[in-house]
Motif scaffolding. Structure first.
Motif, PDB file in Angstrom:
ATOM      1  N   PRO A 334       0.808  -1.236   0.000  1.00 60.47           N
ATOM      2  CA  PRO A 334       0.000   0.000   0.000  1.00 60.47           C
ATOM      3  C   PRO A 334       0.838   1.281   0.000  1.00 60.47           C
ATOM      4  O   PRO A 334       0.460   2.263  -0.653  1.00 60.47           O
ATOM      5  N   LEU A 335       1.965   1.273   0.704  1.00 65.47           N
ATOM      6  CA  LEU A 335       2.819   2.463   0.724  1.00 65.47           C
ATOM      7  C   LEU A 335       3.309   2.818  -0.668  1.00 65.47           C
ATOM      8  O   LEU A 335       3.234   3.982  -1.099  1.00 65.47           O
ATOM      9  N   LEU A 337       2.056   1.768  -3.505  1.00 58.60           N
ATOM     10  CA  LEU A 337       0.909   2.035  -4.377  1.00 58.60           C
ATOM     11  C   LEU A 337       0.500   3.498  -4.300  1.00 58.60           C
ATOM     12  O   LEU A 337       0.263   4.161  -5.322  1.00 58.60           O
ATOM     13  N   ILE A 338       0.447   4.033  -3.087  1.00 59.54           N
ATOM     14  CA  ILE A 338       0.095   5.445  -2.894  1.00 59.54           C
ATOM     15  C   ILE A 338       1.181   6.349  -3.462  1.00 59.54           C
ATOM     16  O   ILE A 338       0.887   7.359  -4.119  1.00 59.54           O
ATOM     17  N   LEU A 339       2.448   5.996  -3.228  1.00 56.27           N
ATOM     18  CA  LEU A 339       3.563   6.817  -3.706  1.00 56.27           C
ATOM     19  C   LEU A 339       3.591   6.895  -5.226  1.00 56.27           C
ATOM     20  O   LEU A 339       3.758   7.981  -5.805  1.00 56.27           O
ATOM     21  N   ALA A 341       1.087   6.349  -7.282  1.00 56.96           N
ATOM     22  CA  ALA A 341      -0.126   7.001  -7.782  1.00 56.96           C
ATOM     23  C   ALA A 341      -0.043   8.515  -7.661  1.00 56.96           C
ATOM     24  O   ALA A 341      -0.575   9.249  -8.513  1.00 56.96           O
ATOM     25  N   ALA A 342       0.626   8.999  -6.620  1.00 61.31           N
ATOM     26  CA  ALA A 342       0.727  10.452  -6.397  1.00 61.31           C
ATOM     27  C   ALA A 342       2.124  10.809  -5.925  1.00 61.31           C
ATOM     28  O   ALA A 342       2.328  11.180  -4.760  1.00 61.31           O
ATOM     29  N   MET A 347       5.062  12.861  -0.096  1.00 59.64           N
ATOM     30  CA  MET A 347       4.672  11.456  -0.034  1.00 59.64           C
ATOM     31  C   MET A 347       5.897  10.552   0.069  1.00 59.64           C
ATOM     32  O   MET A 347       5.898   9.572   0.825  1.00 59.64           O
TER      33      MET A 347
END
Length: 440
Positions: A334-335, A337-339, A341-342, A347
């Protein structure tokens, strides 16, 4: 030949703890940690300045894809230095178990200073051609050999001088890595932010290596003034003539289990160190981006590792490390994935801080746990071999593997998959330490 005992401990018989015991333990923290700081400062600076070192020493001139090739060769030289670590562990660890921790610690820090000096003064490809890459490789090999004996010897020295609170005192081996991470990242941030490109690539990149050389003489002086550890002195009548054979053959299940446990601690460090390169080459973020997270992660490790050590003294090393390892495996994907994506500096910094917290919680109790796995007469050899096999297999090649995975798969999430895989291996090792060897 005296073999390993069935139930290794980490201290001599209990006695009333005096102020002299506390003072000796504090001095041991300084003596052991300062060499550890130099080792890790050198490693982290090399990783942090990989883009610069690649351009000056490894990038093929005028070749398409030269930057990627240069980065792979830069991390390849970094990885090759880890191949010699197990040899350093065997030679220096065995020496420490036969002749004492103090002499081995003096030798390791002198070798570290030599490796750092060669790196600081290395002529570039523009000066001497392709031979410049060989100079870098020589520096890495010397540093790798010395580092092979440093952790096991310094940790044994530290743990054996501690009258109690073994995990807390041992955690300062990790805390000083946080200091090194902070200093190296601060150098990276300052030099990439405030120095122009030509100056940085001409001479600025050498500044942190020369700074690292200032640490060495201080550490050497302090180590020369320290006495041998009480545990080693008490074991002089029961020393093993061949601690290397006793460890490799008589304690194989112990060092194999210990090496697997080291995996997550090692890959956590090198994933954080890979971030500046990842930020520039894959996320199109500014050069300074990865260093902000490194600075904060260093502070987190400096504060967090001793706290994790104190908790481990109360509830057990394995319990603390199991919790951290499970959490690391769950949050890694998840870390990233968020990084991905944005992507942003904020971040990226947040991801590095979370990784730093998990690393501190897992790594902090590790030195004490490894010390518990081996008796005094093979402790340094056992810890040196297990630590460096684990670091070589799971950490030393991590930057190269991560760069290769991203390049070949095209997936910016690849680093999380590698991290999770190593985390699962370490979880298996922790379960074995608990169920097979009875470690809490």
């Amino acid at each position: 030949m005296s073999g390993p005992s069935a139930a290794p401990g980490t201290s001599a018989a209990p006695h009333t703890i005096t102020e002299a015991d506390r003072s000796r333990a504090r001095r041991a923290v300084i003596a052991s940690s300062i060499g550890n700081a130099l080792e890790w400062f050198d490693i982290i600076v090399y990783s942090s300045f990989a883009v610069v070192i690649s351009a000056l020493f490894f990038e093929p001139a005028g070749e398409a894809g030269g930057q990627t090739t240069g980065i792979l060769l830069t991390f390849g030289a970094f990885a090759v230095s880890y191949l010699i670590r197990p040899l350093g562990a065997m030679v220096l660890g065995s020496y420490a178990d036969r002749h004492g921790r103090k002499g081995a610690l003096t030798l390791t820090i002198m070798l570290m200073m030599l490796g750092t000096l060669i790196m600081a003064c290395a002529p570039t490809t523009e000066m001497i051609g392709p031979a410049a890459a060989l100079v870098i490789l020589l520096s890495r090999l010397i540093q790798g050999f010395s580092a092979g004996g440093e952790f096991g010897t310094a940790t044994a020295f530290l743990i054996e001088n501690a009258p109690d609170k073994k995990a807390f005192y041992g955690s300062w081996q990790v805390a000083t890595q946080g200091v090194s991470m902070f200093l190296a990242s601060a150098f990276g941030f300052a030099l990439f932010t405030f120095m122009d490109h030509d100056a940085l690539y001409s001479w600025g990149w050498r500044i942190p290596f020369f700074f690292g050389l200032l640490i060495g003489p201080v550490g050497l002086y302090i180590r020369l003034k320290m006495d041998e550890t009480p545990d080693f002195e008490a074991a002089r009548g029961n020393l093993t003539k061949s601690p290397l054979a006793a460890t490799l053959l008589g304690a194989a299940p112990r060092w194999v289990t210990s090496a697997s446990i080291v995996g997550l601690a090692s890959v956590s460090v090198y994933l954080i160190l890979f971030m500046p390169t990842y930020a520039v080459q894959n996320l199109d973020l500014p050069s300074y981006a990865g260093y902000l997270g490194g600075i904060i992660s260093g502070i987190v490790t400096l504060i967090g590792a001793p706290l994790a050590g104190k908790l481990a003294d109360r509830i057990g090393c394995v319990k603390v490390m199991l919790f951290a390892a499970v959490l690391a495996v769950l949050v890694a994907f998840p870390l990233f994935l968020i990084l991905v994506a944005a992507p942003s500096v904020v971040m990226l910094t947040a991801v590095q801080v979370v990784l730093g917290l998990l690393m501190a919680a897992y790594f902090g109790p590790l030195p004490a746990l490894l010390a518990q796995m081996f008796p005094t007469n093979i402790r340094t050899t056992g810890m040196s071999i297990s630590y460096n096999v684990g670091v070589t297999l799971f950490g030393g090649f991590a930057p190269l593997i991560l760069a290769w995975l991203v390049s070949t798969t095209g997936s910016l999430l690849a680093p999380s998959f590698y991290y999770i895989t190593i985390g699962l291996i370490s979880l298996a090792g922790l379960v074995a330490a608990r169920r097979v060897f009875g470690k809490a």
